[in-house]
Design a protein around this motif. Structure first.
Motif, PDB file in Angstrom:
ATOM      1  N   LYS A 326       0.864  -1.179   0.000  1.00 47.12           N
ATOM      2  CA  LYS A 326       0.000   0.000   0.000  1.00 47.12           C
ATOM      3  C   LYS A 326       0.898   1.225   0.000  1.00 47.12           C
ATOM      4  O   LYS A 326       1.773   1.364   0.864  1.00 47.12           O
ATOM      5  CB  LYS A 326      -0.907   0.016   1.226  1.00 47.12           C
ATOM      6  N   PRO A 327       0.714   2.149  -0.958  1.00 43.34           N
ATOM      7  CA  PRO A 327       1.617   3.309  -1.052  1.00 43.34           C
ATOM      8  C   PRO A 327       1.676   4.098   0.250  1.00 43.34           C
ATOM      9  O   PRO A 327       0.675   4.240   0.959  1.00 43.34           O
ATOM     10  CB  PRO A 327       1.002   4.139  -2.184  1.00 43.34           C
ATOM     11  N   MET A 328       2.850   4.615   0.534  1.00 49.44           N
ATOM     12  CA  MET A 328       3.057   5.349   1.779  1.00 49.44           C
ATOM     13  C   MET A 328       2.215   6.620   1.855  1.00 49.44           C
ATOM     14  O   MET A 328       1.795   7.023   2.942  1.00 49.44           O
ATOM     15  CB  MET A 328       4.540   5.701   1.953  1.00 49.44           C
ATOM     16  N   HIS A 329       1.943   7.244   0.711  1.00 48.32           N
ATOM     17  CA  HIS A 329       1.161   8.490   0.772  1.00 48.32           C
ATOM     18  C   HIS A 329      -0.300   8.217   1.114  1.00 48.32           C
ATOM     19  O   HIS A 329      -1.044   9.151   1.405  1.00 48.32           O
ATOM     20  CB  HIS A 329       1.274   9.274  -0.543  1.00 48.32           C
ATOM     21  N   LEU A 330      -0.709   6.934   1.109  1.00 45.65           N
ATOM     22  CA  LEU A 330      -2.064   6.561   1.521  1.00 45.65           C
ATOM     23  C   LEU A 330      -2.119   6.070   2.967  1.00 45.65           C
ATOM     24  O   LEU A 330      -3.207   5.810   3.488  1.00 45.65           O
ATOM     25  CB  LEU A 330      -2.616   5.461   0.601  1.00 45.65           C
ATOM     26  N   GLN A 331      -0.975   5.939   3.601  1.00 43.09           N
ATOM     27  CA  GLN A 331      -0.941   5.419   4.965  1.00 43.09           C
ATOM     28  C   GLN A 331      -1.337   6.517   5.958  1.00 43.09           C
ATOM     29  O   GLN A 331      -0.832   7.637   5.883  1.00 43.09           O
ATOM     30  CB  GLN A 331       0.461   4.901   5.296  1.00 43.09           C
ATOM     31  N   PRO A 332      -2.232   6.192   6.902  1.00 38.11           N
ATOM     32  CA  PRO A 332      -2.671   7.200   7.875  1.00 38.11           C
ATOM     33  C   PRO A 332      -1.522   7.868   8.632  1.00 38.11           C
ATOM     34  O   PRO A 332      -1.592   9.052   8.958  1.00 38.11           O
ATOM     35  CB  PRO A 332      -3.571   6.403   8.821  1.00 38.11           C
ATOM     36  N   VAL A 333      -0.464   7.119   8.916  1.00 39.27           N
ATOM     37  CA  VAL A 333       0.634   7.667   9.700  1.00 39.27           C
ATOM     38  C   VAL A 333       1.360   8.792   8.953  1.00 39.27           C
ATOM     39  O   VAL A 333       2.012   9.636   9.583  1.00 39.27           O
ATOM     40  CB  VAL A 333       1.628   6.544  10.091  1.00 39.27           C
ATOM     41  N   PHE A 334       1.227   8.835   7.618  1.00 36.46           N
ATOM     42  CA  PHE A 334       1.888   9.876   6.830  1.00 36.46           C
ATOM     43  C   PHE A 334       0.902  10.847   6.183  1.00 36.46           C
ATOM     44  O   PHE A 334       1.207  11.491   5.176  1.00 36.46           O
ATOM     45  CB  PHE A 334       2.783   9.244   5.763  1.00 36.46           C
ATOM     46  N   THR A 335      -0.269  10.947   6.787  1.00 39.65           N
ATOM     47  CA  THR A 335      -1.262  11.907   6.297  1.00 39.65           C
ATOM     48  C   THR A 335      -0.672  13.315   6.259  1.00 39.65           C
ATOM     49  O   THR A 335      -0.066  13.774   7.232  1.00 39.65           O
ATOM     50  CB  THR A 335      -2.509  11.898   7.200  1.00 39.65           C
ATOM     51  N   GLY A 336      -0.845  13.974   5.148  1.00 35.85           N
ATOM     52  CA  GLY A 336      -0.348  15.342   5.014  1.00 35.85           C
ATOM     53  C   GLY A 336       1.026  15.461   4.409  1.00 35.85           C
ATOM     54  O   GLY A 336       1.469  16.570   4.085  1.00 35.85           O
ATOM     55  N   ALA A 337       1.726  14.333   4.237  1.00 36.21           N
ATOM     56  CA  ALA A 337       3.050  14.395   3.612  1.00 36.21           C
ATOM     57  C   ALA A 337       2.899  14.741   2.137  1.00 36.21           C
ATOM     58  O   ALA A 337       1.969  14.264   1.469  1.00 36.21           O
ATOM     59  CB  ALA A 337       3.780  13.064   3.773  1.00 36.21           C
ATOM     60  N   PRO A 338       3.783  15.558   1.575  1.00 35.08           N
ATOM     61  CA  PRO A 338       3.696  15.892   0.147  1.00 35.08           C
ATOM     62  C   PRO A 338       3.813  14.644  -0.731  1.00 35.08           C
ATOM     63  O   PRO A 338       4.553  13.710  -0.389  1.00 35.08           O
ATOM     64  CB  PRO A 338       4.891  16.826  -0.066  1.00 35.08           C
ATOM     65  N   PHE A 339       3.081  14.647  -1.845  1.00 37.72           N
ATOM     66  CA  PHE A 339       3.116  13.525  -2.783  1.00 37.72           C
ATOM     67  C   PHE A 339       3.109  14.071  -4.202  1.00 37.72           C
ATOM     68  O   PHE A 339       2.361  14.987  -4.531  1.00 37.72           O
ATOM     69  CB  PHE A 339       1.901  12.611  -2.573  1.00 37.72           C
ATOM     70  N   TYR A 340       3.942  13.453  -5.047  1.00 34.57           N
ATOM     71  CA  TYR A 340       4.034  13.849  -6.449  1.00 34.57           C
ATOM     72  C   TYR A 340       3.841  12.598  -7.308  1.00 34.57           C
ATOM     73  O   TYR A 340       4.633  11.647  -7.206  1.00 34.57           O
ATOM     74  CB  TYR A 340       5.389  14.506  -6.729  1.00 34.57           C
ATOM     75  N   GLY A 341       2.778  12.594  -8.101  1.00 28.01           N
ATOM     76  CA  GLY A 341       2.528  11.418  -8.922  1.00 28.01           C
ATOM     77  C   GLY A 341       1.231  11.497  -9.686  1.00 28.01           C
ATOM     78  O   GLY A 341       0.546  12.528  -9.689  1.00 28.01           O
ATOM     79  N   ASP A 342       0.891  10.374 -10.329  1.00 25.55           N
ATOM     80  CA  ASP A 342      -0.303  10.305 -11.168  1.00 25.55           C
ATOM     81  C   ASP A 342      -1.218   9.137 -10.827  1.00 25.55           C
ATOM     82  O   ASP A 342      -2.104   8.791 -11.596  1.00 25.55           O
ATOM     83  CB  ASP A 342       0.106  10.219 -12.648  1.00 25.55           C
ATOM     84  N   GLY A 343      -0.990   8.512  -9.660  1.00 21.14           N
ATOM     85  CA  GLY A 343      -1.858   7.414  -9.235  1.00 21.14           C
ATOM     86  C   GLY A 343      -1.396   6.038  -9.672  1.00 21.14           C
ATOM     87  O   GLY A 343      -2.108   5.054  -9.436  1.00 21.14           O
ATOM     88  N   THR A 344      -0.214   5.929 -10.261  1.00 19.43           N
ATOM     89  CA  THR A 344       0.261   4.621 -10.715  1.00 19.43           C
ATOM     90  C   THR A 344       0.366   3.626  -9.564  1.00 19.43           C
ATOM     91  O   THR A 344      -0.090   2.479  -9.676  1.00 19.43           O
ATOM     92  CB  THR A 344       1.636   4.756 -11.405  1.00 19.43           C
ATOM     93  N   SER A 345       0.948   4.035  -8.456  1.00 20.89           N
ATOM     94  CA  SER A 345       1.109   3.107  -7.332  1.00 20.89           C
ATOM     95  C   SER A 345      -0.236   2.706  -6.728  1.00 20.89           C
ATOM     96  O   SER A 345      -0.401   1.574  -6.263  1.00 20.89           O
ATOM     97  CB  SER A 345       2.005   3.718  -6.257  1.00 20.89           C
ATOM     98  N   GLU A 346      -1.203   3.609  -6.753  1.00 19.58           N
ATOM     99  CA  GLU A 346      -2.530   3.270  -6.247  1.00 19.58           C
ATOM    100  C   GLU A 346      -3.180   2.195  -7.117  1.00 19.58           C
ATOM    101  O   GLU A 346      -3.822   1.263  -6.611  1.00 19.58           O
ATOM    102  CB  GLU A 346      -3.400   4.530  -6.205  1.00 19.58           C
ATOM    103  N   HIS A 347      -3.009   2.315  -8.419  1.00 16.77           N
ATOM    104  CA  HIS A 347      -3.537   1.309  -9.351  1.00 16.77           C
ATOM    105  C   HIS A 347      -2.861  -0.046  -9.116  1.00 16.77           C
ATOM    106  O   HIS A 347      -3.534  -1.088  -9.086  1.00 16.77           O
ATOM    107  CB  HIS A 347      -3.313   1.769 -10.789  1.00 16.77           C
TER     108      HIS A 347
END
Length: 381
Positions: A326-347
């Motif tokens: 599960k991508p780190m930018h979706l993890q609750p513990v890192f809520t609010g951390a900057p993220f740069y991407g297009d959703g590839t890891s979520e897919h």
């Protein structure tokens, strides 16, 4: 009920006991010792490039010490691949720094160089300073596009801390993973290419850096007859017992890599004509993954089942699998951390599944896994 087919079990060479017995016979059962020294030397010889190895208690410890040696401090930012295990990102928080997550590209599933440069430029605009380090990951053993990542890092003068925890033995353009960063980390957890039961290593450029790493790993004790501490240190040493296991494992490292590649080849052959199932491959001849874990993507529109349908059905068949990270930018513990991407890891997280890949598996085990996947698809039809 058939026997349990595990995702990735450790496999012993048969020589581990010899080195463990030597440790007991000589009373070297504490951290450090002859096995540690020998294991470090053997690892250094294996990866080459005149690197210096420090054996540690975990791959996470290696990443943490890498950040310390790169002088990452509270308030700094560190760019990290989002599509990875939490251990890649957690040490950033240990230092009071802020992770900046970068998405994956579709070829390797690793750090996207385009978004990496976008993140660097944007953080400079917003914070007035460059990130302190870049942590690319060779996910599931697949090398990242290190030429492009290194070029960008060098252009902006940002050091690379290479997370090669899953990539021992993998190669990019003929060079072993773990040799591209200013520092690089390996893991020897129980499910990795080789194991020390738990453990890791930090790869350094020089003997002086390696000595500095060991200083911090041994509670940062200064050279004095009493216990003198001027820096905060850590208990990150590898024990002589664990290193003995590692020495025995080095005898079967090449065998383990060949075995996992053979397993991946079987999955590729036996799943190639199954609609909606794609086995992850090396993108080109530049990439030579160890295929630590064989991964598949599931196209529900073509096969009629979801990743979770297959995972749960295989569990009913006593087969252990695992969703992709599960991508780190979706993890609750890192809520609010900057993220740069297009959703590839979520897919990839939504569609991907890791299949059993350990060196103890037989061809019959792999056949049963494949037949079970096909059986679930036929049931759904």
């Amino acid at each position: 009920m058939n026997k349990r087919i595990w995702l990735s079990l450790a496999h012993m060479s048969g020589r581990e006991q010899k080195f463990i017995k030597e440790a007991f016979d000589t009373n070297w059962v504490v951290p450090l010792g002859p096995n540690v020294n020998a294991f470090e030397k053997e690892l250094s010889q294996y990866i080459g490039e005149n690197k210096h190895v420090v054996a540690l208690s975990a791959g996470t410890a290696a990443l943490h010490l890498g950040l310390i040696l790169l002088d990452v401090k509270p308030g700094d930012e560190v760019i990290c691949q989002s599509f990875t295990f939490a251990a890649s990102a957690n040490p950033i928080a240990y230092q009071g720094a802020r992770p900046v997550f970068v998405d994956s590209e579709k070829d390797t599933w690793n750090m996207n160089p385009i978004f990496l440069e976008e993140a660097i430029k944007d953080r400079l605009r917003k914070t007035g300073k460059l990130p302190k380090a870049i942590i690319p990951v060779h996910l599931y053993g697949m090398p990242a596009k290190m030429d492009e990542i290194v070029y960008i890092a060098d252009h902006y003068g940002i050091p690379i801390l290479e997370d090669a925890a899953e990539a021992l033995g993998s190669e990019y353009k003929g060079y072993k993973c773990g040799t591209f960063g200013h520092y690089s980390a390996f893991s020897f957890n129980g499910n990795k290419m080789i194991t020390t039961s738990g453990g890791g290593a930090l790869i350094c450029q020089s003997k002086e850096e390696a000595k500095r790493v060991m200083f911090y790993a041994t509670q940062a004790r200064e050279n004095a007859p009493h216990y003198q501490h001027e820096k905060i240190g850590y208990n990150y040493r590898m024990s002589n017992i664990c290193a003995g296991i590692g020495r025995g494992q080095m005898f079967v490292l090449d065998e383990h890599i060949a075995c996992r590649r053979a397993i991946h080849k079987l999955y590729t052959e036996w799943l190639k004509d199954i609609p909606g199932i794609t086995v992850k491959q090396n993108p080109s001849a530049d990439f030579n993954s160890n295929f630590w874990l064989t991964c598949i993507l599931i196209d529900t529109n073509k096969c009629g089942v979801t990743r979770e349908d297959i995972r749960l059905y295989l569990e009913e068949k006593n087969i252990e699998t695992r969703p992709l990270w599960k991508p780190m930018h979706l993890q609750p513990v890192f809520t609010g951390a900057p993220f740069y991407g297009d959703g590839t890891s979520e897919h990839l997280f939504e569609k991907g599944l890791c299949l059993p890949s350990g060196p103890t598996l037989t061809d019959e085990d792999i056949r049963f896994v494949v037949d079970s996947i096909v059986s679930k698809m036929e049931i759904r039809k």
